[in-house]
Design a protein around this motif. Sequence first.
Motif, PDB file in Angstrom:
ATOM      1  N   SER A 119      12.462   1.932  14.457  1.00  0.00           N
ATOM      2  CA  SER A 119      12.993   2.526  13.227  1.00  0.00           C
ATOM      3  C   SER A 119      14.357   1.972  12.849  1.00  0.00           C
ATOM      4  O   SER A 119      14.579   1.587  11.699  1.00  0.00           O
ATOM      5  CB  SER A 119      13.074   4.052  13.366  1.00  0.00           C
ATOM      6  N   TRP A 120      15.279   1.942  13.794  1.00  0.00           N
ATOM      7  CA  TRP A 120      16.614   1.465  13.438  1.00  0.00           C
ATOM      8  C   TRP A 120      17.311   0.845  14.630  1.00  0.00           C
ATOM      9  O   TRP A 120      16.957   1.088  15.787  1.00  0.00           O
ATOM     10  CB  TRP A 120      17.476   2.577  12.832  1.00  0.00           C
ATOM     11  N   ASP A 142      18.279  -0.295   9.178  1.00  0.00           N
ATOM     12  CA  ASP A 142      17.198   0.666   8.962  1.00  0.00           C
ATOM     13  C   ASP A 142      15.924  -0.131   8.719  1.00  0.00           C
ATOM     14  O   ASP A 142      15.694  -0.659   7.633  1.00  0.00           O
ATOM     15  CB  ASP A 142      17.519   1.561   7.773  1.00  0.00           C
ATOM     16  N   HIS A 143      15.077  -0.222   9.713  1.00  0.00           N
ATOM     17  CA  HIS A 143      13.891  -1.061   9.608  1.00  0.00           C
ATOM     18  C   HIS A 143      12.803  -0.420   8.758  1.00  0.00           C
ATOM     19  O   HIS A 143      11.972  -1.127   8.188  1.00  0.00           O
ATOM     20  CB  HIS A 143      13.349  -1.369  11.004  1.00  0.00           C
ATOM     21  N   ASP A 144      12.782   0.895   8.654  1.00  0.00           N
ATOM     22  CA  ASP A 144      11.770   1.549   7.825  1.00  0.00           C
ATOM     23  C   ASP A 144      11.980   1.218   6.342  1.00  0.00           C
ATOM     24  O   ASP A 144      11.037   0.934   5.607  1.00  0.00           O
ATOM     25  CB  ASP A 144      11.811   3.066   8.038  1.00  0.00           C
ATOM     26  N   SER A 145      13.241   1.271   5.893  1.00  0.00           N
ATOM     27  CA  SER A 145      13.535   0.960   4.495  1.00  0.00           C
ATOM     28  C   SER A 145      13.978  -0.480   4.300  1.00  0.00           C
ATOM     29  O   SER A 145      14.253  -0.898   3.172  1.00  0.00           O
ATOM     30  CB  SER A 145      14.632   1.897   3.970  1.00  0.00           C
TER      31      SER A 145
END
Length: 752
Positions: A147-148, A176-179
Motif C-alpha cells: 500500500s505505501w 502511496d501505491h494505491d493512488s
Amino acid sequence: MRKLVFFSAGIVSCLSSVSFAQEDMLCKRSTQDVFLPFAVYPEEPEVQVEADTAQIRQSGTSVFTGNVDVIRGGQQLNADHARYNQQTGEVHASGNVRLRDSDIVLRAQEAEWSMVDDEGALLDVEYQTREMHARGRADNVYRQGMSWTSMKNATYTTCMEGDDTWLLSAGRVYLDHDSAVGEATNVVVRVKGVPIFYTPYINFPLNDERKSGFLPPSIGNSSKNGFDVSTPYYWNIAPNRDATITPRYMGDRGLLLSGQYRYLYEGGEGQIEAGFLSSDNKRRDGELLNPNYRDDRKHFTLQHLGDSGSNWFTEVDYNYVSDRQYLEDFGTNLSLTSTTHLNRLLRVGYSNPNWTLNARLHGYQTVADVSRPYQRLPQIVFRGNLPDQAFGLSYEMKAEYVMFDHSDRVRGQRVDLEPGISLPMGTPGMFLTPRVAVRHTRYDLNNTSDTDFNRNINRTLPVLSLDSGLFFERPLSFRNGRYTQTLEPRAFYLYIPERNQDRIPVFDTNLRTFGMASLFSHDRFTGTDRVGDANQLTVGLTSRFINNRTGREGFRMTVGQIRYFTDRDVVLPDRGEVGRRSDSDIVAEVVAAVTRSWSVAGEMQWDARDSKSSMSSAQIRYRGDDGGVFNIGHRYRRDSSNFLEGLEQIDVSAALPVNERWSVIGRYYRSIKDGRNLEMLAGFEYRSCCWATRLVYRDYLKYSFNDAFDDAPRNSDRRDKAIFLEFELKGLGSFGKRSDSLLQRSIIGYQN
C-alpha cells in the motif's frame, strides 16, 4: 533445502516519475541477473528457502546461515543470516541483504518484516529501479504491505553508479501505491554538488498516468520581450479532461496569464485556449513606438471536432486576438507571425460511401493590412458519386449554395450545380475514361448600385474530357538488386467553350498555381466565379523503378506539357492578359531514394519559348541511423510567372551528431532575391545517460512591413534575436527555454 511459508516483502518505487524515457543507448547498463523477470504469481505463493545451514524450530526462532536465499511470489531475498520467529511472525535478515523483484533491487545491512501486519523496514538502503534506470539511497525504508512506503533521508538520480552529476535529496518521502502518488519534503537538487533548486514540498506520480502539478519552468531572453519566464501548472481534472495554466512574466511587457483546456469524449474532442496581458508596459519596439502601449492584450481559441458515430460530424475553429501585433509579439515561428487572417468556422456535415453534405459558416478576423476576404454565411456543399452502374456508367453530382457577405463590396447568393456522367474502361495495361458534365451557376446579388454587375446572372457551360493512359513494365537488374521499371504515358483532353464572364463578381476565385498537379485538372481556376475556357491536350509520361523485394519506389520521373488549340479568353479582373500561347511550360518532376539515408527531389517548369526557367525547386535530404538529419533546398519562381511575385530562396538545415554525446544544430534560410536572411539558427546538444543540455541561438525576420507603425519605413525589416538554453535531468524534468518544438518546425526530420 527447506520450505517455509513466512515471508512477504515490499518494494520502494522510484522517487520521481515526472518524465518516462526509453532506455538510453548511452547508458550501457546491464539488467541481466539484477531484476527478476516479469511473471504472474498466485495470491498465496509458496515460499522457498535455501541456506548453507539451517536450525528449524517449530515453536521458536529458526535460524538460517550462509547464502540465505528466500523466494516468494516474484520477490527474492538474499542475506548472510536470517531469523524467523514462527510465534510472532517476525523475520530479521542481516549481512549483505538484497531484496529484489521485477522492478527494483534494494541492498541493506538489515531488514525486518512482520508477517502479522505485513509490514517491515530496511536500514541503510541502496536501491536501483528498472524504470528510468534510477538509483539512490535512504537511511531507512518502511513498507506497509503493497500500500505505501516511507523513506527517510533519501536520494535519487538516473546517473550511472559512480557518477553523481545530478542528485536529488529529500528529508522524507511518502509513496502511496494505491493512488500512485508520492510526496517529498525538504527537497534539494544538486548539480556537480552545487544546490540549484530547493522546495519544502513536492508531490509526483508513481506511474505514467497524468497528475496535477507544476511542470518544469521555461526561462529565456529575447529582444522583443526581454527576460521571459513561464511556470506552467498542469491540472489533471479527469481521465478525459485536463488544463494547463501558465503565468508568463516578460520583463519588457508584464505578466501574461494563459490557459489551455482539453477534453475528449466518445463523440468528439477539442481544446480551448485563452491569454490575457494587462497593460503592455513596452513603450518602444526598437526604433518604433509600440501601438499597444498600456493596452490590455488578449487572445482566445476554440477548436472542436465532433463525430456522433452515425455519419454526422461537426467542426468548430474560432480564433480571436485583441490587436494586429499580438501574433507578431507573442508568436514563435515565421508561419504564425506572418498570419494575415484568423479562421472562424462552424461546420456540420454528413458522410457515407456515396455522398457527403457539408454546411458551414465561415468568417475571418483580419490581422494585417490586407483586404478582408468574403464571409460565407452560410455555405452548403453536396457531393455525390454512384460508380459502376448500368452499362458501366458512373454518375456524379456537385451542388453548392453560398451566401457571401462583405461590408464594403458587392454581396449576394451563388448556386452552382455540376452533374456529370463518365464511362471508365480499362485493363491492367490501359485505361480510358470519357466524361461529360454540365456546369450551371446562378447569382442573386445585392449592393450593386455602384458596379457594372446585374442583380441576376446565369451561366451554363458543358465540360467534356477524355482521360487515357497505358502501363508498360519490364524487369531490371541494378547493383545486384531486382527492380521493375514502368513506363506510363498519359493523355488528357479537355474542352470547355468560352463564355464572357466579365460581369460576374469574384467572391472566392483565384488562378490555380501552375504545376504538376494542374496538368490534368478540369479547371485552371480555384473557386466557382470563373470557369476557364479550354480546348487543350495534356501529354505526360511517368517512369518508376520499384524494388521487387520491398515493393518500395526507388525512383520516379514525370514530364508533361499542355498543348492549347485556342486562346484562353477567360481571365480574372486585373490579373493578366488573355492566354495566347499555343503550349504551356514543360513541367518535370524527379523523386529518388539514392540510398537508405539519402533522397533527392526536384521540380522544374521550363519556358521553351524564352529558354528560361519559370519555376524550380530542389531538395536533398539525409536521414541517418544515428538520428542525424541534413536538408538543403532551393526554390525559385520568376517574376510574373502565373501572376505571382517572384522569389528565390535557399534553406539549409541540419542536426548532425559529432560523436555519441555531441550534436550540432543549425539552419540558414535566406531570400536571395531580397538579399535578407529569413531565419538563422545555430547551436549544439549534449547528451549523457542522465542529463542533457541544448543551446540554440535564433535570429529571424518577424515582419517585413507593418502599416500600424506610422513611422515605419515601407518594407523595413523587424527582426528578433533569442537564445534558448535548456537543461534536462533525465527522470526529473527539464529547465530553461525549451527549443524542441522550434527545432521540429525549422529542421525537417528533427527529433528530440
